[in-house]
Design an enzyme around this catalytic site. Sequence first.
Site, PDB file in Angstrom:
ATOM      1  N   CYS A   1       0.884  -1.183  -0.033  1.00  0.00           N
ATOM      2  CA  CYS A   1      -0.062   0.156  -0.030  1.00  0.00           C
ATOM      3  C   CYS A   1       0.858   1.361  -0.113  1.00  0.00           C
ATOM      4  CB  CYS A   1      -0.933   0.010   1.390  1.00  0.00           C
ATOM      5  SG  CYS A   1      -1.647   1.406   1.667  1.00  0.00           S
TER       6      CYS A   1
ATOM      7  N   CYS B   1       0.606   3.484   3.113  1.00  0.00           N
ATOM      8  CA  CYS B   1       1.107   2.711   4.224  1.00  0.00           C
ATOM      9  C   CYS B   1       2.532   3.070   4.109  1.00  0.00           C
ATOM     10  CB  CYS B   1       1.021   1.458   4.285  1.00  0.00           C
ATOM     11  SG  CYS B   1      -0.884   0.823   4.160  1.00  0.00           S
TER      12      CYS B   1
ATOM     13  N   CYS C   1     -18.501  -9.876  18.555  1.00  0.00           N
ATOM     14  CA  CYS C   1     -19.508 -10.799  17.626  1.00  0.00           C
ATOM     15  C   CYS C   1     -21.005 -10.421  18.007  1.00  0.00           C
ATOM     16  CB  CYS C   1     -19.086 -12.092  18.220  1.00  0.00           C
ATOM     17  SG  CYS C   1     -20.668 -13.242  18.076  1.00  0.00           S
TER      18      CYS C   1
ATOM     19  N   CYS D   1     -23.073 -12.875  20.035  1.00  0.00           N
ATOM     20  CA  CYS D   1     -22.641 -13.000  21.335  1.00  0.00           C
ATOM     21  C   CYS D   1     -23.249 -11.855  22.085  1.00  0.00           C
ATOM     22  CB  CYS D   1     -21.220 -12.728  21.510  1.00  0.00           C
ATOM     23  SG  CYS D   1     -20.006 -14.031  20.587  1.00  0.00           S
TER      24      CYS D   1
END
Length: 442
Positions: free
Chosen positions: A55, A58, A192, A195
């Site tokens: 990238c 980056c 999650c 969850c």
Amino acid sequence: MRAVLGVLACSLTVLSVHGLYTASDDVIELNPSNFNREVLQSDSLWLVEFYAPWCGHCQNLVPDWKKAATALKGIVKVGAVDADQHKSLGGQYGVRGFPTIKIFGANKHKPEEYQGGRSSQAIVDTALNALRSLVKDRLSGKTGGSDYSRQSSGSSSGGSTKDVIELTDDNFDEKVLEGDDVWMVEFFAPWCGHCKNLEPEWAAAASQVKEQTNGRVKLGAVDATVHQVLASRYGIRGFPTIKIFRKGEEPEDYQGGRTRSDLVARAMDLYSDNAPPPELLEILNEDLLKKTCEDHQLCVIAVLPHILDTGAAGRNGYLEVMMNMAEKYKKKMWGWLWTEAGAQMDLEASLGIGGFGYPAMAAINARKMKFALLKGSFSETGIHEFLRDLSVGRGSTATVGGGALPKIYTVEAWDGKNGVLPVEDDIDLSDVDLDDLDKDEL
């Protein structure tokens, strides 16, 4: 030749950017094997860059990221994840583009998106502002962490997670594997969605199961993103995963529903499978009756014939019938009591037993002060029909006499022996003239 040089140039470019940071930099390289230890279990504030070596943005960020890491050394930790190589780690935090920078502050499982500039000064300023906010929260008593109650930003149900036991790599074996209790354990990830949906149901079930099993079945939770040793040991591949642990047995996958009632029903089955039958207690004092009836939904009371009428063998026969029924209905977790006819007359009167027709049986709901009487035979068949009808809401009931549990007298426990007739003093007739008995009185 030009084509070969082009390929060579591209290859050299790839090689040159394959590692954006080295061990000599103050940027800490992070990966799935050290991320939990370094970041999630740390009390430090972290700035973490998720990057891809190919990238361009980056690569442009590298010098400023390194410079900021050096300036913040010992104050704020600065790390980097090669999310191209470690895709699971990037996916865990919803990384969709590069570079993505996240701030791991008080609640490590809810990192904040970095919204500042990309210069070293902007990075340092944002880090110090986040640090100032973290310190302020700690001063006001706010804390972060990985415990179960923080896997969501707050339960809309208002339920408490106090009865869900947090399990870790350090305490799991001692609490679960070496203990005598049965465990239902949820392996979850804080990010999650399923969850988070389960959390209020799991918390409510934990409290209900704790009360109904006297703590013999426990509900626990493992943050599998932190305690990866446990997650790996039990082959956790998705979230939430629920497993059942019984001492000395292999763990079993939970296959039921995820509502509170589903979880409680399975827990009660586990409890009854492993629980001894309830005790059958003789009513010896008022405290015993009150505790048994008030601690259980129903208390089943038998009034057995006097020991002189049945002997020890006859009484033991009646008690055996009761114990067999207590075993049969142990999932109900009712209380089981007995007394001898005439020992607790106020109790008999309040239940309409009335001093005859022994053996007799009544089932009392102390919360409602209602009772039902056994109308059939005092046998396993008769009692089963009586209790089965009560279980499904059939059968007639009446209010306990006086609207409260009656006075109970303190008595001695049966010694298990046959009854003995009371011995009376002999009457001395030596000074009675029996001849006078034949004479008429004037």
